[in-house]
Design an enzyme around this catalytic site. Structure first.
Site, PDB file in Angstrom:
ATOM      1  N   GLN A  83      40.709  34.484  20.647  1.00 44.02           N
ATOM      2  CA  GLN A  83      41.133  33.465  21.629  1.00 44.02           C
ATOM      3  C   GLN A  83      42.608  33.503  22.037  1.00 44.02           C
ATOM      4  OE1 GLN A  83      40.540  29.934  18.965  1.00 44.02           O
ATOM      5  NE2 GLN A  83      38.227  30.195  19.195  1.00 44.02           N
ATOM      6  N   HIS A 147      42.498  29.695  17.147  1.00 43.08           N
ATOM      7  CA  HIS A 147      43.091  28.432  17.270  1.00 43.08           C
ATOM      8  C   HIS A 147      44.439  28.437  17.590  1.00 43.08           C
ATOM      9  CE1 HIS A 147      39.654  26.608  14.241  1.00 43.08           C
ATOM     10  NE2 HIS A 147      39.291  27.041  15.384  1.00 43.08           N
ATOM     11  N   GLU A 239      37.948  15.737  18.886  1.00 45.62           N
ATOM     12  CA  GLU A 239      38.730  14.347  19.030  1.00 45.62           C
ATOM     13  C   GLU A 239      39.485  14.387  20.243  1.00 45.62           C
ATOM     14  OE1 GLU A 239      39.355  13.570  14.278  1.00 45.62           O
ATOM     15  OE2 GLU A 239      40.867  14.214  15.684  1.00 45.62           O
ATOM     16  N   TYR A 249      47.501  13.264  11.681  1.00 48.51           N
ATOM     17  CA  TYR A 249      46.156  12.992  12.356  1.00 48.51           C
ATOM     18  C   TYR A 249      45.121  13.520  11.565  1.00 48.51           C
ATOM     19  CZ  TYR A 249      48.568  10.837  15.839  1.00 48.51           C
ATOM     20  OH  TYR A 249      49.323   9.603  16.579  1.00 48.51           O
ATOM     21  N   TYR A 260      30.948  24.524   9.882  1.00 47.96           N
ATOM     22  CA  TYR A 260      29.902  25.069  10.351  1.00 47.96           C
ATOM     23  C   TYR A 260      28.680  25.526   9.151  1.00 47.96           C
ATOM     24  CZ  TYR A 260      33.062  25.590  14.250  1.00 47.96           C
ATOM     25  OH  TYR A 260      33.966  25.249  15.361  1.00 47.96           O
TER      26      TYR A 260
END
Length: 365
Positions: A83, A147, A239, A249, A260
């Site tokens: 990513q 991420h 979210e 959070y 998963y």
């Protein structure tokens, strides 16, 4: 040679000859294809004169003006794997004065990569970034390719919020000695604002604004200057949050999703001292870019939040005092929506990864 052919395609076909239409709660909207043939586009930034910049994850920054695309030279080297790569581009409010733009990217590090922020000055012809310098680098990064987060938002006071994912290591998000899994706040030169919530506290990174985030890939301010972010959950539990200074959070202690594998995440959906999301999705929609709309062209949408879905190929419109998804804007063009922004004229632009294109939304007629 392949890249030259692609740029020639942009030059000849940057603007569609006819707009497509979609039906919405605000009436018909026109979708104009602004550029196509893109290779894994990640972000778009619209300049005050109508030209625009596009990042491609493999490391290319494209400048598009008057139907012609140019590959911008001087972009930092990126670690383009998984990513990671060249990610966000942000055009600050004072661009006309200094032509500076901000980029987020996965910066190569020993044994891996870390989220980094660079700033450079765009030449008048759009062909080069000059005076490029890295103003922030999340260290240590990680060896994985997941991420990175990477949205950059200019706050009303001129500081910058940057979202950083947990790098695929969930416990990072609760470890404040690391910036992973947090929203950070930095000054324009990369220094730390003295009023950040953890400044002066030992073993805590002073750049952290909020923590307990998994992978926030959408972020924007509302008219009141408050930051909103969209973040990927695991299996369920995507979210929308409104990060506040010093707040936790919850990830990975609390979540509305599951791993998963189907196993439970953490301790449940709530815990004292941890914030609840403003909204969550189950099943996951894979939210990416986020926009809080000004109402300039669609007054009835003023203050509404728009979020792109990578999984279900639509743009979600969120509204209400208790935030909820009230509309899905969907068509062939909304295939894997990665970024969504408002241009200076109030039009809404979005990236369709599936179409390899950037589209512009305007009212029909």
């Amino acid at each position: 040679m392949l890249r030259i052919v692609t740029l020639l395609f942009f030059t000849l076909n940057a603007f569609s000859v006819a707009a497509q239409t979609l039906s919405t709660s605000a009436g018909g909207i026109e979708l104009t294809k602004m550029v196509s043939g893109l290779d894994t586009p990640w972000a778009v930034g619209v300049l005050p004169d109508g030209a625009f910049l596009i990042t491609e994850r493999d490391g290319d920054l494209l400048f598009v003006q008057n139907g012609k695309a140019t590959t911008v030279r001087g972009v930092p080297k990126v670690a383009a794997r998984g990513q990671g790569g060249l990610l966000d581009v942000t055009v600050p409010r004072d661009f006309r004065q200094n032509r500076e733009v901000f980029l987020s990217f996965s910066k190569p590090q020993n044994g891996g990569a870390g989220t980094a922020i660079a700033v450079g000055r765009l030449s008048e012809n759009g062909k080069r970034l000059t005076n490029v310098r890295v103003i922030y680098e999340a260290t240590p990064g990680g060896s994985g390719g997941r991420h990175f987060g990477s949205r950059i938002v200019e706050a009303q006071d001129g500081t910058f919020f940057v979202t950083i994912g947990d790098r695929g290591q969930p416990d990072n998000a609760q470890d404040r000695s690391s910036p992973m899994g947090s929203v950070i706040r930095i000054n324009r030169n990369g220094s730390i604002p003295v009023d950040n919530p953890f400044v002066g506290q030992s073993n805590i990174k002073p750049e952290i604004w909020s923590f307990g985030h998994r992978n926030p890939q959408g972020a924007a301010l509302d008219a009141q200057g408050r930051l909103w972010v969209s973040e990927h959950g695991a299996r369920g539990g995507d979210e929308i949050n409104q990060p506040r200074a010093g707040r936790n959070y919850g990830w990975p202690v609390i979540s509305y999703g599951t791993h998963y594998s189907g196993q439970k995440i953490g301790e449940g959906t709530s815990k004292a001292g941890m914030e609840q999301p403003e909204l969550y999705w189950d099943p996951s929609i894979a939210p990416s870019g986020l926009l809080v709309y000004s109402g300039k062209l669609w007054p009835q949408w003023k203050g509404n939040i728009f979020v792109g879905s990578l999984k279900f190929d639509y743009i979600a419109r969120l509204a209400g005092k208790s935030l909820r998804e009230v509309e899905q804007i969907k068509g062939p063009e909304t295939e894997r929506v990665r970024d969504i922004v408002e241009a200076p004229d109030g039009s809404i632009w979005f990236i369709s990864v599936g179409q390899g294109a950037v589209y512009r939304m305007t009212p029909q007629g």
